[in-house]
Each structure stands twice: as C-alpha cells, then as structure tokens.
Design an enzyme around this catalytic site. Structure first.
Site, PDB file in Angstrom:
ATOM      1  N   LEU A  49     -21.412   2.460  29.950  1.00  0.00           N
ATOM      2  CA  LEU A  49     -22.013   1.719  28.601  1.00  0.00           C
ATOM      3  C   LEU A  49     -23.097   2.703  28.185  1.00  0.00           C
ATOM      4  O   LEU A  49     -23.182   3.235  27.159  1.00  0.00           O
ATOM      5  CB  LEU A  49     -22.185   0.206  28.516  1.00  0.00           C
ATOM      6  CG  LEU A  49     -20.936  -0.541  28.406  1.00  0.00           C
ATOM      7  CD1 LEU A  49     -21.466  -2.023  28.338  1.00  0.00           C
ATOM      8  CD2 LEU A  49     -20.384  -0.140  27.153  1.00  0.00           C
ATOM      9  N   ALA A  50     -24.146   2.646  29.335  1.00  0.00           N
ATOM     10  CA  ALA A  50     -25.273   3.291  28.882  1.00  0.00           C
ATOM     11  C   ALA A  50     -25.300   4.915  28.687  1.00  0.00           C
ATOM     12  O   ALA A  50     -25.630   5.403  27.792  1.00  0.00           O
ATOM     13  CB  ALA A  50     -26.496   3.033  29.971  1.00  0.00           C
ATOM     14  N   GLY A  51     -24.185   5.557  29.868  1.00  0.00           N
ATOM     15  CA  GLY A  51     -24.372   6.957  29.885  1.00  0.00           C
ATOM     16  C   GLY A  51     -23.369   7.546  28.592  1.00  0.00           C
ATOM     17  O   GLY A  51     -24.051   8.361  27.915  1.00  0.00           O
ATOM     18  N   HIS A  82     -22.264 -14.178  42.079  1.00  0.00           N
ATOM     19  CA  HIS A  82     -21.551 -14.909  40.906  1.00  0.00           C
ATOM     20  C   HIS A  82     -20.942 -16.170  41.827  1.00  0.00           C
ATOM     21  O   HIS A  82     -20.333 -16.013  42.602  1.00  0.00           O
ATOM     22  CB  HIS A  82     -20.676 -14.065  40.380  1.00  0.00           C
ATOM     23  CG  HIS A  82     -20.216 -14.494  38.995  1.00  0.00           C
ATOM     24  ND1 HIS A  82     -19.290 -15.527  38.710  1.00  0.00           N
ATOM     25  CD2 HIS A  82     -20.415 -14.189  37.747  1.00  0.00           C
ATOM     26  CE1 HIS A  82     -19.049 -15.825  37.625  1.00  0.00           C
ATOM     27  NE2 HIS A  82     -19.782 -15.110  36.851  1.00  0.00           N
ATOM     28  N   SER A 127     -13.873 -16.134  35.293  1.00  0.00           N
ATOM     29  CA  SER A 127     -14.982 -16.345  34.326  1.00  0.00           C
ATOM     30  C   SER A 127     -15.764 -17.657  34.330  1.00  0.00           C
ATOM     31  O   SER A 127     -15.048 -18.730  34.810  1.00  0.00           O
ATOM     32  CB  SER A 127     -14.401 -16.155  32.949  1.00  0.00           C
ATOM     33  OG  SER A 127     -15.436 -16.774  31.850  1.00  0.00           O
ATOM     34  N   ARG A 173     -26.050 -19.777  37.712  1.00  0.00           N
ATOM     35  CA  ARG A 173     -25.167 -19.069  38.872  1.00  0.00           C
ATOM     36  C   ARG A 173     -25.690 -19.100  40.107  1.00  0.00           C
ATOM     37  O   ARG A 173     -25.275 -19.346  41.268  1.00  0.00           O
ATOM     38  CB  ARG A 173     -25.086 -17.445  38.379  1.00  0.00           C
ATOM     39  CG  ARG A 173     -24.043 -17.296  37.236  1.00  0.00           C
ATOM     40  CD  ARG A 173     -24.285 -15.683  36.694  1.00  0.00           C
ATOM     41  NE  ARG A 173     -23.154 -15.662  35.945  1.00  0.00           N
ATOM     42  CZ  ARG A 173     -22.995 -14.477  35.019  1.00  0.00           C
ATOM     43  NH1 ARG A 173     -23.601 -13.415  35.383  1.00  0.00           N
ATOM     44  NH2 ARG A 173     -22.079 -14.418  33.990  1.00  0.00           N
ATOM     45  N   GLU A 192     -27.861  -0.717  34.547  1.00  0.00           N
ATOM     46  CA  GLU A 192     -28.040  -1.217  35.645  1.00  0.00           C
ATOM     47  C   GLU A 192     -28.715  -0.420  36.655  1.00  0.00           C
ATOM     48  O   GLU A 192     -29.402  -1.065  37.690  1.00  0.00           O
ATOM     49  CB  GLU A 192     -26.578  -2.020  36.172  1.00  0.00           C
ATOM     50  CG  GLU A 192     -26.866  -2.650  37.259  1.00  0.00           C
ATOM     51  CD  GLU A 192     -25.282  -3.211  37.959  1.00  0.00           C
ATOM     52  OE1 GLU A 192     -24.249  -2.853  37.383  1.00  0.00           O
ATOM     53  OE2 GLU A 192     -25.157  -3.661  38.920  1.00  0.00           O
ATOM     54  N   ARG A 227     -30.069 -12.122  36.316  1.00  0.00           N
ATOM     55  CA  ARG A 227     -29.569 -11.649  34.867  1.00  0.00           C
ATOM     56  C   ARG A 227     -28.705 -13.066  34.357  1.00  0.00           C
ATOM     57  O   ARG A 227     -27.834 -13.415  35.263  1.00  0.00           O
ATOM     58  CB  ARG A 227     -28.652 -10.653  34.960  1.00  0.00           C
ATOM     59  CG  ARG A 227     -28.099 -10.276  33.785  1.00  0.00           C
ATOM     60  CD  ARG A 227     -27.376  -8.583  33.797  1.00  0.00           C
ATOM     61  NE  ARG A 227     -26.045  -9.135  34.654  1.00  0.00           N
ATOM     62  CZ  ARG A 227     -25.099  -9.547  34.235  1.00  0.00           C
ATOM     63  NH1 ARG A 227     -24.728 -10.031  33.011  1.00  0.00           N
ATOM     64  NH2 ARG A 227     -23.844  -9.697  35.024  1.00  0.00           N
ATOM     65  N   LEU A 264     -23.964  -5.965  29.166  1.00  0.00           N
ATOM     66  CA  LEU A 264     -23.538  -5.294  28.257  1.00  0.00           C
ATOM     67  C   LEU A 264     -24.556  -4.842  27.156  1.00  0.00           C
ATOM     68  O   LEU A 264     -24.609  -3.563  26.762  1.00  0.00           O
ATOM     69  CB  LEU A 264     -22.172  -5.758  27.755  1.00  0.00           C
ATOM     70  CG  LEU A 264     -21.131  -6.047  28.639  1.00  0.00           C
ATOM     71  CD1 LEU A 264     -20.062  -6.747  27.869  1.00  0.00           C
ATOM     72  CD2 LEU A 264     -20.449  -4.769  29.163  1.00  0.00           C
TER      73      LEU A 264
END
Lengths: 254, 267, 638
Positions: free
Chosen positions: C43-45, C266, C284, C330, C425, C435, C441
């Site tokens: 996502l970032a790259g 998680h 989830s 969490r 991240e 987080r 995202l």
C-alpha cells in the site's frame, strides 16, 4: 497418511524439465498442500538435496502467488480455493499426486513449480486503471453507485491474478483475467471515460503476449479460486466490439 | 484496413468473425433443411422450389459466392485460431483434467473437419452433380409444363445406397453436435450470453440442434426405407396415364406399376 | 544521535496545513532530475511510487515478488478507517485522532496521528475515484461498519478483502505510471543492502531472486515501504516471505530502530494444529460481536465442548470485563486467553486454544442470520479445521499480527539518516504501543499518497540537481562486496541444519519470552539464548543449491539471519521498557487485577536504538513524547 509425489523439476527456463518421484510420509490430513511440500523440502534439505522450488506467500488464498497444477487441475481437486488452501484431507492415503507448474508460452517456467506471470502486469499497464491524479478525486459519495453494480464490480475485482484461468485453458487464454480486470472498471461510472481505450489496449496487449484464444469452454471459471464468472468474458467481447465500432465511426476533435 | 484488422487479427475480433459466419451458416442450414422437408409434399413442390432457386441466375451466384465466402472465412479463421491456440502452449501438461467443457466443445475441430469434407462431397453430389452417373440426375415436367431438374428423385436415389445414407446421417449428426456448442458459443462471442439467460440459451440450443438432426435424419430414413418414393415416370421407367391418382393433374400417359416395381426392374 | 522529530509549530489542527504551505518545493521541470528509489510495492510503496511518478520524479520501484500486486497488504480483511462522518454519528477528524492516540496507549506522536486523521478522508475519495469497489447501500452511497476501539461507524470495507482492493487500486495507479514511463519497476529484486554516501542514503544493492544477479542502484533518496517484522516469531499472520531485511540493513547502516518491542497479538486466530504449521490465519474481530469466549473451569478438561455443562464453563471476558465483555480490546483479550491456557484450561489437541461459541447467538437469531453475517468466515474456518462452527464452538488462540515498532522517522517520514524515508508498517510513527483495527491500511495509504509526496521535496530541494552518485563509487563497491560475502558465506557454510529449523527455534524463544507477557527473567533468558542460536546458525546452517538462480533457501537464510539479530533487539527493548503499555505487557508492571500499568513519568517516550557494531550492545536513545492536546488517562474496559 502417506502419499507419493510426481513433481516437475526444472532447473531454469533454459533447461528441459522432468518428473521426479518423492514420498511424503506421516502426514496429518489437516496439513495444507504447501505445508506437505514444506515437509518434503525439509527432508530433501536434510538429505543434502535441493528442495523443490514452489511459489507461495500469504498462504491464505489472497495474494495469488501459489500456482501448482495438482493432478491435472490448477490449485488442486477442490473448487474455489488456491493451492495454499488445499488440504491433504482432499487426497487419499497412498495416492500418487502429480504436481506441475502452470504452463503457457506467455508464462515461462522460472524453476521447478515456479512460473513467471509478468505478462499479467503488462496487460494491467496498458489500461487496467482509472487515470486520476492523487488528490484530484471528488468526494467519495459524489457519485452514487447502485449496490447491484458495486457488487458485480466486486465480483470481478475478486481476481487474485494467480493465472489459474490461463493454466486451465487448453488454449492458454487470458480472457477471464482480462475480462475481470477490465470488467470491474467498465462497470463503474469512474471507469466510463476510458472504457473504450481500456478494452482495446488491454486486449491488444493480451494478444501480443502470446496467450491463446477463448473457445468458450469456461474451464477458466471452473478453475478460478475465486470462481469468477465467464459472464465477464461475454461482457469484454461486447465492450471490445462496441469500442472497435465506435473507434471507426466516432467523431473526433480536431 | 481497420475493419480487417479488428475482424481477422485481434483475438476477440476473430471470435466475433467465427460467431457471425457461424450464424450465417446456421441460418443457411436451417433454410436448407426447411427446403428439403418439402420432400414430404408432392414432388412438384420441391422441384418447383429448386427450379425457382436455379432460375435466380446471377442472384443465385451471388448467394452462392456469399455462402462460400462465409464458409471459407469460418474455416480459415478456425484454422488460424487453432494454430494460435496450439502455439500458446507448446509444452503441454503431463496430466490435465476437464472441469466443465462440454464434449461437443472439445471436439469442434473434429466435427468441423468432417462436416467440411461432407459439405464438399454434398456439393459435388447435388450441386455440381458429378459423384454419380447421369441417371442419378433426372429431369421432370411441372404442371405448367416447365421442364425442371427432378430434385425429389435425386434425393431419394441419392440415399438408396446405405453407405451414402449412413455417411449423410453421421455428418448431419456431427453438424448438429457442432451446432450444439456453436450456437451457445456465438452468443458468448458477441457478448450476448449472460448468466441471466444462459440456461435458457443452452436449452434452446439443445432443442434446435436435436431438431435439426431429426429433420435431416427423417429425410434420409424416409428415402432409405421407401416411405418417400420416386414418382418420376422416366426414372421409374414407365409412362403415366391420364388418371393417375398420384400425379392427378399431370397430363401424361399412364403408369401402372408402383415404385417398388422400378426397384425390381433395376435389380 | 539527535532525534529531532521536526514537528511543525502552531496549533495541532494547523500543523500539517502550515507545514505543506511553508515547506520547500522542487520546481516541476526539475523533478525529473531527481531519482527516487522505493523499496516495496505494498500500500505505501505502490501509492508513493505512483504519486511521485505522477508528480514528475524519476522513480524506481523494487519488489521481491513477481508482481507488485502480491505484497502482503493484500491480506488485510476488515477495512479502512476514515473520519468522513457519512453516518452522522458524531465522527470527526478530532475523534479519529483521539481514538487512535488512546488506542495506542499514549505512546505515539500527536502531530503524526492528527495528520493521519486529516488525510484519512482524502484516501477514501482517492480510492473510490480509482474504482475500488467499496461496499455500498442500496441508495448508492458508501457503507460503513464498526470496529474495535471506536464508538462510531467509520470503517469502509470491500467484502472481506479490503486490503486486496485497496492494494489493487494503488497497483493500478502504479501500473499506469509504469506504462507512462515515469516509474521503472524492478520485480523479483530483493534489497539486500543500503548504500550510504557521505552520511546520506543514496542507493541500494539488490539481488535478482530468479537469476542471482547482484545489482547496484543509485538515487537522490531511498524510500522504504517494506512492512513489519512479525515473522521474527516464525508463526504469525504475516505472509511467509514478509521480512525485515531492508529495514534491518538500514538500521545497521545507521538508521535508528524505534520501539521494536511493540508487537500486536491478535486475539482471534485459528490455533496451531501441528508441528508442521507454516502460517496462522486470522478470524475477523467482528466475530466477537456474536460469539462468546469461554474456557472450561476444570483443569485439563478434555471433554468435547458440547458435553461441558453451562456451569462448568468460564466466560472469562464477560466475568473480568463486564461492561465490554467479549468486545474487550485486542491486547486485553489476547492476554486473557493466554492466562486461561497457562492455567491448564486450554482446549484442543495442543491445549493452546479457547472456545468462541456461537450457540447462544444461533439460538437467539437463528442459523440463517449467523450465516448471513459470518458465512464466509465460518467457511474459512471449516476449510482449515474441517469443523463446522455452526455445530461446535470455534477454537481460537492469539497470534502475532502487526508490529507497531519500526525505523524511526521524523514528521517528514525521514529517518535520522538523511535521504532515507520510511513509510507504512516499516516505520514506527502512528500507532504508539497498540494499533486499532482498520488503521494499518489507512496509515500505509496516507504515507504513500499524501504525506511523503508532500514532505520529500523538503529534503530534495536542498539536494544538488546533479546526477545521483555513480554506482561505480567506492561505497557501492563495498556494499556489493558485503552482499556477495554474506551470500557466499551462507551458501558455502555446509552445515547440518535447515534454515527453517532455526527460524522455528527463534520463533519459540520469541513467543515464550517476548510474546504476550514478558518478564525480566524471561527476557534476560532470551538475550542469552538468541546469541547462542545465532552463533549456531552461523556455524551450522545448511543452504542447499546455488546462488545464480532461484534459491528459496538462500533467500530465507538471509532473512532469518537478520531476524536472529532483530529478535535480540526486540528483547532488549522490552527489557528496557519497565512498564506495560498496549502490546507490550511486562508482568512486573500490572495492577492487582492484572491490568497493564503504564509509567508515564519514565516512559512517555520513543525508544530508538542505534547500531553500534556486530554483536555489540546497541545504544538506546529517547525521543520524549509531548502531549499538548490530550491528557494521559488509564485505559479501563471494566
């Protein structure tokens, strides 16, 4: 459980490959197929041989990296799953399992069970996008999109780009992939301005890449881990012909 | 030319060409069959129909050329697609299973090639008329006195040989099978097959291709089994009489024997 | 080492706007003269490469995958947060900011988090314009769902595969730029070294994983978007190939590594089923809306769940946290599950699992409703375990899911090493010690689309417009030699044990001593064991095959070698942080009722570690966290 494996081994894209036989012993039926290969590889490494190269990454069926032809079906005997989601309980104790890489001229073999699918990226580059500058977007709710259209676009967007469609097609056609990619954007209002150039360019790139032609047998859709419908191929055909006709007769600015 | 490029160079264009040429040929074979089914009516019916077509002259040649071109295009593009498809995977799998492709779709090339051979034979048989001796191509006189080719007798004579009849049956069977995939497929190729009605389309296709086969088979079987008989006196070898109940209005001399007698004579 | 966060002056809500308005810019015609290396295509790259390419810079993007689309951002399920307030339920930029700060247990920078909340809205606009098929209402507007740690509905989602859809959006934008020639894409290229010239990051050394070819690449700036390091634990929800090598190489070249001990565990993953296991799969968080978590009251109760009577079940979350019950955050839910199992009340073959029971919900709402809500998750569960959660309770256990720590960066996302930028991240900046769901995202895309493209000119404007340093320079030669040496050493080691066996042993040490609950003794033990294991690895690892072709064992060996160093740093950081906060729980620091006890007096700071040489003790630096807008409060969920 124990199984025998017939695995395609090929040193690199230049050399010829052949089948090698292996035995995988004391397997837990709840092991995934790739975990079984991990175990075989661990044994091979400990014996001083070279482990089997196979493509894998997320191991939860979404990244589209894994790509084995298992007993003549892409991703193995189950329906609607990727290789990483195939479990050993789908096989019987004592079975001989044939494992091959995805094969197509447009997908050269890198090594053993690893296939290079960069041809898909090329297709994507030629039109699989909406040209919108970062920061130039209107408010997300500015254009309402009916739920039925959004859901259908999502069906197409579920494609994980694994290449099972090409692998399953006896003609190595990439139509299901291209139709899913183009279909998603062509369905949405955001994709309309570039709809015609998108299909024309993506199909042209697909043709250049050396994929075969669709003969409407829908093996692709049956092998797809996301079970993407061949209806999108029909849509792509329609969009392509209408774009071609429009291109011939459409008024052009000076 | 851009049009040529789209229709004969691009993968989707080629499939479109296959679909459209296939559709024309499908239309032709349906028309052809309905014409042929007139064999079950009075011989004059089919003979007059054949005569009408033959009398079209230049128009007929236009139609023939169009159909022939369509056929050539259909076969040519199919060959091109086949070569490309083979080339797309030169090293094949050791093992590959079929998931949902229908049998008809998997043998399109086989059925297509046999049907093509059949078409050539069929044209030589009935259009060029060279496969049999001249006695296989009689003439007759219609009610209005026109001398025409006796297509009715030609057909019945044609199917008298069980080999030819079986070859026809087989070929028509393969053509129906070819259509079983081709009909659905052409809708997909032009983008009109959708999930909403693909089941209906598939059912229609089955009904159409089975009916097409049955229609053709009926003619062959009827001719073979003698349910349809030759009624041309010159073929049968007798002259007609005034009050023949079969020919009714025809003004000719009497015929006494029936068609079975003709067969006896010939053998 | 100076850790200057360079947070702009002015009121919190004005900082980002002012920073953009006053920052230096690069003239449009000069942009193409600047080369930027981006490592990673998640996502970032991908979003940064696409945006910088579009702006006119000469971008080179690297990924070790065969396609940029395979980065592990793709696996995120739940959604992405944005303060759009489309639900009219009282959401605002401030509320998203506040929730994120509080969720991070007051260990993140206020200015960064506020900026994240501000740009969250632009992200949704951008993604929708790209054709991301977010879920919609019948009227055609976007749909939202709720997520943990928030009292508003602000999570946008695309079926169960929001990560894939957002990544494909960024990938399509990247593909467009590659097609236009503004971005050059290098696939199958793994970054194995950072090249530093005159104290600034100016290039990388890569290995083509398919051909073994080692290459040098130079640029005016290097950007890392290489993800987290959770695979230190071996078993995690990360992809098998996710690794920390790029970040670790940067650390060894002088970039500070911040808060390495902050890892997120998680609570609802499918438990380990056997020794062979390679991967843990997440279920989830939304399941906890209708599922009730319990463990048997009796120790070692091996009866099937349906035969354990109601009064012998311990619904421990409902018991301990009556007001939040099964929806406790969490970190808290994870620790509670671990406690139950540690007491010997765990279920399943391994005893490492608790039940997530839907029978009450099915009785109340009917199986059909449950199927509608969670059908796909139940299907995944069935696929993996071969058990139907409609008939028998799910078994769940916590698993490593995300790492909040990462390379230290300032407000401009630049590390202490000038010219080295870190996004997503891979950096440490926005999530503090914990987080919140649907925020990863958001951060990846915020950094790539909106933050970095606006901050990188602040650095580049001062970089001379001449060509990037020559790849024939001595720094490149030395870096390449280091890579070749390391690679050859691994290949020629001729040991007896596989890479995997070391990874597994490291994972066990990390999970036992630096996992959900950490003690001084445990961490000290780990700090003894890890160097021993590293030594053994160096002596005895066996890497079969050759270096000049695809060699997955070699790739893995390099990554595990780095994990063996990073694991130690994580333990060191965990030992130094004498408090409990978010994902970092020190058993010594808890309230009598077992709740985490933060020490804001001594530890309201970022700990950034400086590499001091091979096998030497790194130096801990501190960046104090100043809270102007928010006040420290204890998180309570009772």
């Amino acid at each position: 459980m124990n199984v025998k494996l017939r695995v395609w081994r090929q040193k690199n894209s230049e050399t010829e490959g052949s089948f090698e036989n292996y035995e995988a012993r004391d397997l837990n039926p709840n092991m995934s197929f790739l975990e079984m290969l991990d175990v075989v590889n661990e044994d091979l490494t400990n014996d001083g041989s070279e482990p089997i190269a196979f493509a894998h990454d997320c191991r939860e069926g979404i990244c589209g990296t894994c790509s084995c032809m298992i007993d003549g079906k892409p991703h193995g005997p189950e329906t609607g799953v990727a290789t990483c989601q195939t479990y050993m309980r789908s096989f019987k104790d004592g079975d001989t399992i044939t494992v091959e890489p995805f094969k197509a001229n447009a997908f050269p073999i890198v090594k053993d069970l690893v296939t290079d699918r960069k041809a898909f990226d090329k297709i994507q580059r030629s039109g699989g996008f909406v040209s919108v500058r970062t920061g130039a977007a209107p408010d997300a709710n500015a254009i309402p999109i009916g739920k039925d259209i959004a859901d259908l676009a999502m069906d197409a967007a579920a494609c994980i780009g694994c290449g099972a469609c090409v692998a399953a097609c006896k003609n190595s056609s990439a139509m299901l992939f291209v139709s899913a990619k183009a279909g998603q954007l062509n369905l949405l209002p955001q994709g309309q301005p570039e709809k015609d150039t998108r299909v024309l360019n993506m199909v042209a790139t697909m043709d250049e890449a050396g994929f075969g032609n669709c003969t409407n047998q829908y093996e692709c859709s049956a092998a797809c881990p996301k079970l993407i419908s061949e209806e999108f191929i029909s849509k792509l055909n329609r969009d392509y012909m209408s774009a071609s006709v429009k291109k011939l007769f459409k008024a052009k600015a000076l | 030319m851009k049009v040529i490029h789209v229709l004969f160079r691009s993968s989707i264009g080629k499939k479109f060409t296959m679909a459209v040429s296939g559709f024309i040929l499908f239309g032709f074979v349906i028309g052809h069959l309905s014409g042929n089914l007139q064999i079950f009516a009075h011989p004059d019916k089919i003979n007059a129909y054949a005569h009408f077509i033959e009398s079209l002259g230049p128009a007929l040649w236009g139609i023939r050329l169009f159909l022939l071109t369509t056929l050539v295009v259909h076969v040519w593009v199919a060959a091109q697609l086949t070569i490309e498809n083979k080339r797309a995977r030169q090293k094949n799998y050791d093992k590959q299973v079929t998931l949902r492709a229908t049998l008809a779709s998997r043998y399109m090339r086989v059925s297509g090639v046999i049907v093509l051979a059949f078409i050539i034979y069929h044209l030589l048989h009935f259009t060029v008329r060279v496969t049999h001796g001249t006695e296989a191509y009689p003439t007759t006189i219609l009610a209005d006195g026109t001398k025409v080719r006796d297509v009715h007798s030609m057909i019945v004579l044609g199917f008298k040989s069980p080999y030819i009849a079986i070859f026809y049956l087989l070929s028509v069977g393969l053509l129906s099978w070819h259509l079983a995939h081709g009909l659905v497929s052409m809708f997909q190729s032009v983008g009109l097959r959708t999930r909403a009605w693909s089941h209906v389309l598939e059912r229609i296709t089955v009904v159409l291709s089975v009916s097409y086969f049955l229609g053709n088979a009926l003619i062959v079987v009827a001719a073979m089994s003698g349910k349809v008989r030759i009624q041309n006196p010159s073929v049968v070898g007798f002259t007609c009489r005034d009050t023949c109940e079969i020919c009714g209005l025809r003004n000719a001399e009497a015929i006494v024997e029936n068609a079975d007698a003709v067969e006896d004579n010939q053998s | 080492m100076i850790l200057d966060s360079k947070i702009p002056e002015g009121p919190l809500a004005e900082k980002w706007k002012n920073h953009i308005a006053r920052g230096k810019l690069v003239n449009p015609s000069n942009k193409r003269k600047y080369e930027i290396i981006i490592v990673g295509s998640g996502l970032a790259g991908a979003s940064a490469a696409a945006t910088l390419g579009e702006l006119g810079y000469s971008v080179k993007c690297f990924s070790f995958h065969d396609s940029p689309r395979r980065a592990h951002s793709i696996a995120a399920q739940g959604g992405i947060n944005a303060a759009k307030n489309y639900q009219n339920d009282g959401d605002s930029v401030y509320r998203l900011f506040y929730d994120t700060i509080k969720g991070g247990d007051y260990r993140s920078r206020e200015a960064n988090v506020h900026r994240l909340a501000e740009v969250s809205m632009n992200i949704i606009d951008q993604c929708v314009a790209q054709g991301v098929p977010f879920a919609r209402e019948y009227g055609g507007t976007l749909s939202n769902r709720s997520f943990g740690g928030a009292q508003v509905s602000r999570t946008f989602y695309a079926r169960g595969q929001t990560g894939q859809q957002l990544l494909l959006g960024a990938y399509s934008a990247l593909s467009r730029q590659i097609g236009l020639g503004t971005v050059e894409m290098f696939c199958n290229q793994e970054m194995l070294e950072l090249v530093v010239v005159n104290g600034e990051a100016k290039g990388i050394i890569t290995r083509n994983v398919n051909t073994g070819q080692i290459q040098r690449h130079s640029a005016h700036a290097v950007v890392l978007g290489t993800g987290g390091y959770g695979n230190v634990f071996n078993l995690s929800t990360y992809a098998r190939n996710s690794n920390a090598t790029a970040a670790w190489r940067a650390y060894r070249k002088g970039a500070a590594f911040a808060n390495p001990c902050y890892t997120q565990i998680h609570p609802t993953c499918i438990p380990v089923s056997g020794d062979y296991q390679s991967k843990l799969t997440l279920m989830s968080e939304s399941l906890r809306n209708d599922g009730r978590i319990w463990a048997p009251k009796k120790l070692g109760d091996k009866r099937p769940p349906n035969e354990i009577p109601e009064k012998e079940r311990d619904y421990y979350l409902e018991r301990k946290y009556p007001s939040f019950g099964n929806l406790a955050p969490r970190d808290i839910s994870s620790r509670a599950a671990k406690e139950a199992c540690d007491e010997g009340r765990g279920v399943g073959e391994t005893g490492l699992g608790v039940y997530l029971d839907f029978s009450d919900a099915i009785e109340r709402l009917g199986e059909e409703t449950i199927r509608e809500r969670y059908g796909n998750l139940f299907a995944i569960y069935k696929e993996i375990t071969n058990e139907s959660a409609y008939e028998t309770p799910m078994r769940i256990y916590p698993a490593v899911h995300y790492t909040m720590g990462g390379l230290w960066v300032d407000y401009d996302l630049m590390s202490n090493l000038p010219g080295l930028f870190v996004m997503g991240e891979a950096n440490f900046s926005d999530h503090g010690a914990n987080r919140l769901g649907a925020s990863a995202l958001m951060q990846g895309l915020a950094d790539g689309y909106f933050v970095l493209p606006n901050t990188i000119p602040h650095y580049l404007a001062d970089v001379p417009r001449e060509a990037a340093p020559s790849i024939d320079g001595p720094e490149f030669a030395v870096a390449e030699l280091e890579v070749r040496d390391r690679t050859n050493k691994l290949l020629d080691n001729n040991g007896t044990k596989s890479v995997k066996s070391f990874h597994k042993r490291l994972g066990e040490i990390m999970w036992n001593y630096c996992g959900m609950a950490r003690t001084k003794e445990g961490l000290e033990k780990a700090l003894e064991l890890i160097p021993q294991l590293r030594e053994e690895f160096r002596k005895d690892v066996r890497v079969p095959g050759e270096g000049k072709e695809l060699n997955q064992s070699l790739e893995q060996a390099g990554r595990v070698a780095d994990f063996l160093e990073l694991g130690e740093l994580m333990c060191r950081d965990a030992l130094a942080r004498e408090e409990s906060c978010g994902g970092h729980f020190r058993v010594e620091h808890q309230y009598p009722d077992g709740e985490a006890m933060r020490d804001d007096e001594s530890f309201a700071h970022v700990a950034a570690w400086e590499f001091k040489g091979e096998d030497k003790v790194p130096e801990r630096h501190v960046e104090p966290l100043e809270y102007e807008e928010t006040k420290f409060t204890t998180r309570s969920y009772k």
